[in-house]
Structures are given as C-alpha cells and as structure tokens.
Design an enzyme around this catalytic site. Structure first.
Site, short mmCIF file in Angstrom:
data_model
loop_
_atom_site.label_atom_id
_atom_site.label_comp_id
_atom_site.label_asym_id
_atom_site.label_seq_id
_atom_site.Cartn_x
_atom_site.Cartn_y
_atom_site.Cartn_z
N CYS A 1 0.86 -1.36 -0.08
CA CYS A 1 0.00 -0.06 0.09
C CYS A 1 0.81 1.27 -0.07
CB CYS A 1 -0.99 0.01 1.13
SG CYS A 1 -2.01 -1.28 1.34
N SER B 1 -0.53 -1.59 12.97
CA SER B 1 -0.37 -1.38 11.72
C SER B 1 0.48 -0.21 11.69
CB SER B 1 -1.43 -1.54 10.70
OG SER B 1 -1.18 -1.00 9.59
#
Length: 373
Positions: free
Chosen positions: A11, A288
């Site tokens: 990402c 995360s």
C-alpha cells in the site's frame, strides 16, 4: 481501479511494508531507490536484475552481511524511521534482526535517537494527501538520507552491498522540500516514534506520534478495560465506548495472545466514528503502520507476564503526555501490590507453534523474539 490501485505491491503509505523495505535499503541490502520504486515498472525490473547480479557477485567474493552491517547500520535504520514516521512495528523487527547479529538495539536506543532526529517527511497516515507517490517523486529514501547527512544526523560511512550511505546521499536530489523537509525546517524537532515510560509500561510503551493529531498529544480519561480486541471492538460498535475514554486492551501481547496481533480493527472503528482525537487506546498488542489516532502499544511488561496493565480497572484515571514521554495511571504501588494478590493471567488457547512461541518469546521490549537470550 487502474487509478486507485494501479499496481500490485505494498500500500502506498508509510506502513510496515514500506518501513521495512526502507530498513533493508538503509542497511545496505537492496539497491538505491528500492524503498519507493513503483511495482511492475521498468525501473522495478531493472532493479531486480541489478540486485540479482550483485548477489551472485557477493557469493563469489564470499561477502556476507556480517562483513559490513554494524551497530551503526542499525542505528541508521532507526534514524531513518524517526525522520519519516516509520511504523511502530520497526521496534519489534529492528531489535530482533540486530540481536541475530549480536547487537542490542532496544526501545532505549529508539528513545535516545528520537530526541536527536527530526521528522522530515510526512505521508499517510501522518499526512492527509501525501503518499509514497509524492515521496518517490521528491527523491525518496535517498533525499531523506541527503538531508540527514547534511545535518550530521546519520553515519554516512556505513557500508552496504550497493555503496555507503554517503555515496547514496551524494547521488540523491531532493526535488520537493515541502514533501521532504531540510533538517533546518523540520515538521517536528523530534522523531516520529516516541517511547513512553510510566507506571503502566514500566519497561516501555510505543506510539507513532507523527500520526497523532497534536490536539491529542496530552490526553487524560477514565479507563475502559477489555481482555481482547474483539471485546473492545464490539463495545465501540454498540457505542459503549465514548469520547474521553482511555480504552485498555490487554492480553494481546507476544505471550498473552499469543503472537501480538494488530489492534487496527479497533482503531479503524474509532477513526470511522470520528473519535481519533477523542479516545485513546493503550494496549500490550501492536499496530499496523497505517494506524492513525492516539494508539499506544507494546506496553511492557504485558498483562500475561503480570505487568501493571493487568491490574488496571474500569474507572482508573489514565494520563498520557507524548512530548513528556509519559504514560501513567493514578494507582499507587501499594494498591498495585494489593491488586496483584492471587494473580492468575487470562489463558487464551494456544497449541503447536503458538504454544512454543508463548513459552520462549521475549517481551515486546526485547523484540518479541525467540532469539534473545
């Protein structure tokens, strides 16, 4: 989809994938530009070819990482994390890797370096619109190294398979000083990861403060305690958790879970409800690199080991001060001793490899690894 997700790959923000890819480059294990190269591009393919040739050459010459990676190399990786607001997971991975090579890189190391190295680059989740695309166009990792070398904030002599840090910095160009700031005009004078201390994490706790709105750098509230992320997630979906609460999610640490899962499901619900500056999370789990909001993790010792987080109760007053590096609960030592009497940890099921991991792992303070003596 060709515009929203133009290629496979990580990402395009400063999550754990891009953080650790950058770590590999700073350590000298990957070619220049690898940390932000676009997947499936011609440059990406050429880089893979160059890396393969260099690996073959290294094998023939019997070059090994132990021949060029030093403690300073790992400290450089930490310095880069501070300058770019890297993922808090780097506080697990870098100490674990360093330990394999005989170096002790600990949260104390991160804490010391965070006070020396300013935040120079901010991309999502620390910035609303900048992504790895803007970062790469501005010069990427090399441009950050250039600014750090100019400011004397990194060891330029550290070697790697593809040249030393100084050589990489010399070749780089900072093409956008708004995306990658000079050290003389930083986003913040201290690094993007902060190590907190206090009577909750008596060893340490971690926050990616570059992803926390400045309005929440100081936060106080009453504890809402849960022994799993699922319990907390269900509670916030039912609006049982409200603005002003400090949510404590415990027994999600390396041994307690076991395995130390991300707490991002809960924080996603917090952000989805628009409560990113109005609710704090304190956990012995991890996050995360994409997690935003006031999320404090890696609390050590964890609940399963009898750390103080195991004895926090609903309604206890918790105080967070990121700039002062403090995380405290209004519970005295005498009261903690009383609450510890007859302590039995929550025992979540674990078999096979997870049972072995629970038995042998260190705390998050020491990399959550089975390779630490």
């Amino acid at each position: 989809m060709r515009n929203a997700c133009p290629t496979p790959g990580a990402c395009p923000f400063m999550g754990t994938a891009n953080t650790m890819c950058a770590c590999a480059e700073v350590l000298g294990l990957s070619p220049d530009g690898n940390a932000s190269v676009r997947s499936q591009s011609a440059e990406w393919r050429e880089m893979a070819r160059r890396a393969a040739l260099r690996i073959v050459e290294a094998v023939k010459k019997e070059e090994r990482p132990s021949g060029f990676i030093t403690r300073s190399s790992f400290e450089n990786a930490v310095r880069y994390m501070m300058a770019t607001g890297g993922s808090s997971n780097s506080l697990l991975h870098i100490p674990a890797m360093a330990r394999q090579m005989g170096f002790d890189i600990t949260p104390e190391t991160f804490d010391a370096l965070s006070r020396e190295v300013p935040v120079l680059n901010s991309i999502y989740p620390s910035h609303k619109t900048h992504t790895m695309v803007e970062f790469s166009r501005a010069g990427g990792l090399g441009a950050v190294l250039k600014e750090l070398v100019r400011a004397g904030k990194i060891d330029a002599s550290a070697r790697g398979l593809f040249g030393d840090i100084g050589e990489r910095a010399e070749k780089a160009v900072n093409g956008n000083a708004e995306v990658i700031r000079p050290a003389s005009d930083p986003i913040h004078p201290q690094g993007g990861l902060a190590v907190l201390h206090g009577n909750i994490g008596t060893e340490s706790a971690i926050v990616k403060f570059s992803a926390v709105d400045e309005a929440a750098w100081k936060f106080s509230g009453k504890a809402r305690v849960y022994d799993s992320q699922d319990d907390a997630w269900n509670a916030i979906l039912k609006d049982e958790i409200v603005a002003g609460d400090v949510v404590v999610i415990r027994y999600e640490g390396p041994r307690g879970s076991p395995g130390m899962p991300h707490m991002e499901t809960f924080m996603a619900a917090v952000l989805g409800k628009g409560l990113g500056t109005k609710i704090a999370l304190v956990s012995d789990g991890r996050f995360s690199g994409a997690t935003g909001g006031l999320a404090i993790g890696h609390v050590s010792p964890e609940a399963y080991e009898g750390g103080n987080i195991a004895f926090i109760r609903d309604g206890d007053a918790i105080h967070i001060d990121i700039e002062a590096r403090r995380l405290d609960v209004e519970v005295g030592e005498e009261e903690f001793r009383r609450r510890r009497e007859g302590f039995v940890p929550v025992e979540k099921p674990a078999t096979g490899w997870l049972a072995l991991y629970r038995k042998n792992t260190t705390s998050a303070h020491r990399g959550a690894t089975v390779f630490w003596d």
